[in-house]
Motif scaffolding. Structure first.
Motif, PDB file in Angstrom:
ATOM      1  N   ARG A  59      15.241  20.680  45.203  1.00 17.24           N
ATOM      2  CA  ARG A  59      14.288  21.515  44.463  1.00 17.24           C
ATOM      3  C   ARG A  59      14.480  21.265  42.971  1.00 17.24           C
ATOM      4  O   ARG A  59      15.563  20.861  42.529  1.00 17.24           O
ATOM      5  CB  ARG A  59      14.522  23.001  44.783  1.00 17.24           C
ATOM      6  N   ASP A  60      13.421  21.550  42.192  1.00 22.97           N
ATOM      7  CA  ASP A  60      13.486  21.310  40.745  1.00 22.97           C
ATOM      8  C   ASP A  60      14.652  22.066  40.111  1.00 22.97           C
ATOM      9  O   ASP A  60      15.337  21.545  39.227  1.00 22.97           O
ATOM     10  CB  ASP A  60      12.171  21.766  40.084  1.00 22.97           C
ATOM     11  N   ILE A  61      14.883  23.278  40.558  1.00 19.27           N
ATOM     12  CA  ILE A  61      15.917  24.100  39.928  1.00 19.27           C
ATOM     13  C   ILE A  61      17.300  23.492  40.169  1.00 19.27           C
ATOM     14  O   ILE A  61      18.195  23.592  39.321  1.00 19.27           O
ATOM     15  CB  ILE A  61      15.839  25.569  40.426  1.00 19.27           C
ATOM     16  N   ARG A 118      24.412  22.282  51.778  1.00 17.88           N
ATOM     17  CA  ARG A 118      25.129  22.231  53.070  1.00 17.88           C
ATOM     18  C   ARG A 118      26.205  21.148  53.043  1.00 17.88           C
ATOM     19  O   ARG A 118      26.374  20.395  54.002  1.00 17.88           O
ATOM     20  CB  ARG A 118      24.139  21.954  54.201  1.00 17.88           C
ATOM     21  N   GLU A 119      26.938  21.079  51.907  1.00 21.84           N
ATOM     22  CA  GLU A 119      27.965  20.035  51.773  1.00 21.84           C
ATOM     23  C   GLU A 119      28.977  20.108  52.911  1.00 21.84           C
ATOM     24  O   GLU A 119      29.503  19.090  53.358  1.00 21.84           O
ATOM     25  CB  GLU A 119      28.718  20.183  50.449  1.00 21.84           C
ATOM     26  N   ALA A 120      29.232  21.331  53.376  1.00 16.67           N
ATOM     27  CA  ALA A 120      30.251  21.503  54.414  1.00 16.67           C
ATOM     28  C   ALA A 120      29.888  20.737  55.696  1.00 16.67           C
ATOM     29  O   ALA A 120      30.765  20.226  56.393  1.00 16.67           O
ATOM     30  CB  ALA A 120      30.429  22.980  54.724  1.00 16.67           C
ATOM     31  N   ASP A 121      28.577  20.632  55.973  1.00 17.27           N
ATOM     32  CA  ASP A 121      28.145  19.930  57.185  1.00 17.27           C
ATOM     33  C   ASP A 121      28.394  18.430  57.096  1.00 17.27           C
ATOM     34  O   ASP A 121      28.448  17.737  58.118  1.00 17.27           O
ATOM     35  CB  ASP A 121      26.646  20.164  57.431  1.00 17.27           C
ATOM     36  N   ALA A 122      28.499  17.926  55.869  1.00 21.37           N
ATOM     37  CA  ALA A 122      28.657  16.481  55.693  1.00 21.37           C
ATOM     38  C   ALA A 122      29.938  15.991  56.347  1.00 21.37           C
ATOM     39  O   ALA A 122      29.950  14.954  57.019  1.00 21.37           O
ATOM     40  CB  ALA A 122      28.644  16.144  54.205  1.00 21.37           C
ATOM     41  N   GLU A 123      31.011  16.731  56.161  1.00 18.49           N
ATOM     42  CA  GLU A 123      32.326  16.346  56.718  1.00 18.49           C
ATOM     43  C   GLU A 123      32.206  16.143  58.237  1.00 18.49           C
ATOM     44  O   GLU A 123      32.721  15.175  58.788  1.00 18.49           O
ATOM     45  CB  GLU A 123      33.347  17.445  56.441  1.00 18.49           C
ATOM     46  N   ALA A 124      31.498  17.082  58.863  1.00 17.83           N
ATOM     47  CA  ALA A 124      31.403  17.052  60.321  1.00 17.83           C
ATOM     48  C   ALA A 124      30.509  15.915  60.822  1.00 17.83           C
ATOM     49  O   ALA A 124      30.778  15.326  61.873  1.00 17.83           O
ATOM     50  CB  ALA A 124      30.865  18.394  60.818  1.00 17.83           C
ATOM     51  N   ASN A 125      29.468  15.597  60.072  1.00 22.86           N
ATOM     52  CA  ASN A 125      28.469  14.645  60.566  1.00 22.86           C
ATOM     53  C   ASN A 125      28.698  13.205  60.137  1.00 22.86           C
ATOM     54  O   ASN A 125      28.259  12.276  60.823  1.00 22.86           O
ATOM     55  CB  ASN A 125      27.071  15.064  60.083  1.00 22.86           C
ATOM     56  N   SER A 141       9.835  21.028  52.851  1.00 24.30           N
ATOM     57  CA  SER A 141       9.254  20.230  53.947  1.00 24.30           C
ATOM     58  C   SER A 141       9.888  18.845  53.993  1.00 24.30           C
ATOM     59  O   SER A 141      10.024  18.248  55.072  1.00 24.30           O
ATOM     60  CB  SER A 141       7.730  20.137  53.794  1.00 24.30           C
ATOM     61  N   ARG A 142      10.284  18.319  52.830  1.00 25.64           N
ATOM     62  CA  ARG A 142      10.921  16.993  52.815  1.00 25.64           C
ATOM     63  C   ARG A 142      12.278  17.016  53.509  1.00 25.64           C
ATOM     64  O   ARG A 142      12.772  15.981  53.940  1.00 25.64           O
ATOM     65  CB  ARG A 142      11.086  16.505  51.376  1.00 25.64           C
ATOM     66  N   ARG A 143      12.872  18.181  53.595  1.00 25.06           N
ATOM     67  CA  ARG A 143      14.148  18.273  54.313  1.00 25.06           C
ATOM     68  C   ARG A 143      13.939  18.137  55.824  1.00 25.06           C
ATOM     69  O   ARG A 143      14.899  17.955  56.562  1.00 25.06           O
ATOM     70  CB  ARG A 143      14.833  19.609  54.002  1.00 25.06           C
ATOM     71  N   ARG A 144      12.691  18.264  56.253  1.00 24.28           N
ATOM     72  CA  ARG A 144      12.381  18.122  57.686  1.00 24.28           C
ATOM     73  C   ARG A 144      11.813  16.746  57.986  1.00 24.28           C
ATOM     74  O   ARG A 144      11.394  16.477  59.107  1.00 24.28           O
ATOM     75  CB  ARG A 144      11.399  19.224  58.100  1.00 24.28           C
ATOM     76  N   VAL A 181      21.984  18.407  48.402  1.00 24.75           N
ATOM     77  CA  VAL A 181      20.934  19.104  47.649  1.00 24.75           C
ATOM     78  C   VAL A 181      20.428  20.349  48.385  1.00 24.75           C
ATOM     79  O   VAL A 181      19.758  21.186  47.796  1.00 24.75           O
ATOM     80  CB  VAL A 181      19.748  18.167  47.305  1.00 24.75           C
ATOM     81  N   SER A 182      20.776  20.438  49.673  1.00 25.25           N
ATOM     82  CA  SER A 182      20.375  21.631  50.438  1.00 25.25           C
ATOM     83  C   SER A 182      21.472  22.687  50.450  1.00 25.25           C
ATOM     84  O   SER A 182      21.322  23.715  51.111  1.00 25.25           O
ATOM     85  CB  SER A 182      20.075  21.252  51.893  1.00 25.25           C
TER      86      SER A 182
END
Lengths: 301, 224
Positions: free
Chosen positions: A217-219, B108-115, B76-79, B105-106
């Motif tokens: 997101r921009d923010i 959810r850095e914590a999920d990165a370790e697992a995936n 929507s780009r996250r999907r 950017v979402s």
């Protein structure tokens, strides 16, 4: 609006991942640091000027308002009698705390800047001066002038109003100019930081594009720039402020002559005032960068 | 998932295409072909909200893209996982951080370790995890781009010429990964010139091949 300290902490702590994603651009970092430092340095001097002129205005306002001068211009053979009569009138005037004729030495000291030392004032036809000190209530100058005109025709009352008011007005205006200078310095800082932020955003256009493609997101993108520029402005302004305070501290202190420039500086708790400059610079940087980042991101899409 | 209804796109006053109708249903596998300059990349950009249609309606997950605000487009780009021909990496970050960027950017850095471990193994890049994008070969970059596209477990995978810069063996490997994703229920849309790739895919999965030519989108003919 409720002040939320956690938001401030969050801003300072930032998002290390967002910071890593946006690489720093060297020249904008140096530009921001230098601008914030230079502007803070100037702001310290503008602040010192405002405080100095403020003190001057207060002093003129308070000290001179409580004193006035009576000038006796009479032929030599009548001078003493006129002085005694004037003192008698003053002793019975409500609002006058004390009145005394200046001694020849004091009158000589007053003329010394123009005529040099050892002036034979006793032999010169110069007026005799009487210093009047008011009490807390003050006297009625119109009534006193009327009495003096009747009883001591050679006396001229000068209550300093004529030259004191323009001086105080000038000092107050100078103080206002100091604060205007601080506002202008703040605005210039904001403008420079805006330009630097826009340059950083333009330099990172590809990074921003990639971050958007993956759903940023921009923010989120703006936050990386905002935090970086805010901290740079804070650091630069802190350096500039302490350098400015040191420079002011090095200025000569006020001497007996009380010259204006030698009185430029801070006194007592006023030394704490410059410490507000770095946080203010950070606030200016925060809003300038945020506005620039969000505007640029809108335009880039 | 993604629907284009009577969509047209013009650039600089010139119409690139019009009357485009396309519906990407859940679990479908589409190829988009056509000559260079026909507007394949532009059509893909409309599908993931990077561009706005000049006329007609683009619906992303049921929402009119023209009515979506900037945050909604980002969401929507996250999907939608996107694989570009030139991969679009951040060259100053190591491969693992590039692949994990959608999670980062979402928030959810914590999920990165697992995936990340499994994902790097799936695309065969475990040994390149600490390398930076410029150090990778074309095939490695494409596989890394695919890993980044799927790390959020998106509903739709859009790939723009994913095999354009790799040899036949690597393109087969990439196709296998995309087919696996489709079998997991992901919707796949691939723009490509590579007819051999399309033929190879048709032998593994049910596909629909679309052709963008002469400013119109149509079902591809019998040449396939």
């Amino acid at each position: 609006m409720k002040f939320d300290i956690s938001r401030v902490v969050e801003l300072i702590a930032g998002d290390p991942q967002a910071d890593r994603a946006v690489p720093p651009t060297g020249f904008t970092a140096r530009l921001t640091l230098f601008t914030a430092g230079a502007m803070a340095f100037l702001a310290v001097f503008a602040m010192a000027l405002s405080f100095a002129t403020g003190r001057l205005a207060d002093r003129w306002s308070s000290e001179l308002a409580r004193t006035s001068t009576l000038r006796i211009s009479a032929p030599a053979d009548q001078a003493d009698a006129q002085v005694r009569a004037a003192l008698a009138v003053l002793e019975t005037t409500p609002g006058v705390a004390a009145a005394r004729a200046l001694t020849p030495d004091e009158q000589r000291a007053l003329l010394e800047p123009w005529f040099g030392p050892d002036l034979p004032v006793e032999d010169l036809p110069i007026p005799q001066l009487i210093e009047i000190i008011e009490d807390g209530t003050g006297y009625d100058p119109t009534g006193l002038r009327a009495r003096l005109q009747a009883e001591v025709p050679a006396a001229v009352l000068d209550d300093h109003t004529r030259w004191r008011e323009p001086l105080i007005a000038a000092a107050n205006r100078l103080r206002s100019l100091g604060w205007v200078a601080i506002v202008l310095i703040g605005a210039s800082t904001g403008a420079m930081i805006t330009l630097a932020a826009q340059a950083a955003l333009a330099a990172n256009a590809q990074v921003i594009r990639v971050m958007r493609l993956v759903g940023a997101r921009d923010i989120y993108i703006a936050r990386a720039f905002v935090r970086r520029f805010t901290l740079r402005a804070l650091a630069g302004a802190a350096i500039g402020t302490f350098a400015g305070m040191f420079a002011v501290w090095l200025l000569p202190s006020a001497d007996v002559a009380g010259g204006f420039l030698t009185g430029l500086g801070f006194q007592g708790v006023n030394w704490l005032w410059p410490l507000v400059i770095p946080p203010l610079a950070a606030v200016v940087a925060f809003f300038a960068t945020r506005a620039a980042a969000l505007r640029t991101l809108r335009e880039q899409s | 998932m993604i629907d284009l209804d009577n969509v047209a796109y013009s650039y600089g006053g010139a119409e690139l295409f019009s009357q485009v109708r396309l519906s990407l249903a859940a679990g479908s596998f589409h190829f988009l072909t056509g000559p260079s300059g026909a507007g394949k990349t532009t059509l893909l950009k409309l599908c993931y909200g990077e561009l706005q249609a000049t006329s007609g309606q683009v619906r992303l997950f049921g929402e009119d893209a023209a009515m979506m605000d900037r945050d909604a487009v980002a969401m929507s780009r996250r999907r939608i996982g996107v694989v570009h021909q030139d991969c679009q990496f951040l060259d100053h970050l190591p491969l693992t951080e590039n692949i994990a960027l959608p999670l980062t950017v979402s928030g959810r850095e914590a999920d990165a370790e697992a995936n990340l471990g499994d994902l790097l193994g799936w695309v065969g890049l475990r040994n390149q995890a600490a390398q930076f994008p410029p150090q990778l070969s074309g095939g490695e970059r494409q596989r890394a781009a695919l890993a980044r596209a799927v790390i959020m477990s998106p509903h739709v995978i859009i790939a723009d010429e994913p095999t354009g810069n790799v040899d036949w063996e690597m393109s087969q490997r990439l196709l296998t990964l995309l087919v696996e994703l489709n079998r997991m229920g992901k919707t796949v849309l691939i723009a490509t010139h590579d007819m051999n790739l399309i033929r190879a895919a048709k032998s593994q999965v049910t596909t629909r091949v679309l052709r963008l030519k002469d400013r119109r989108l149509m079902q591809a003919g019998g040449e396939l």
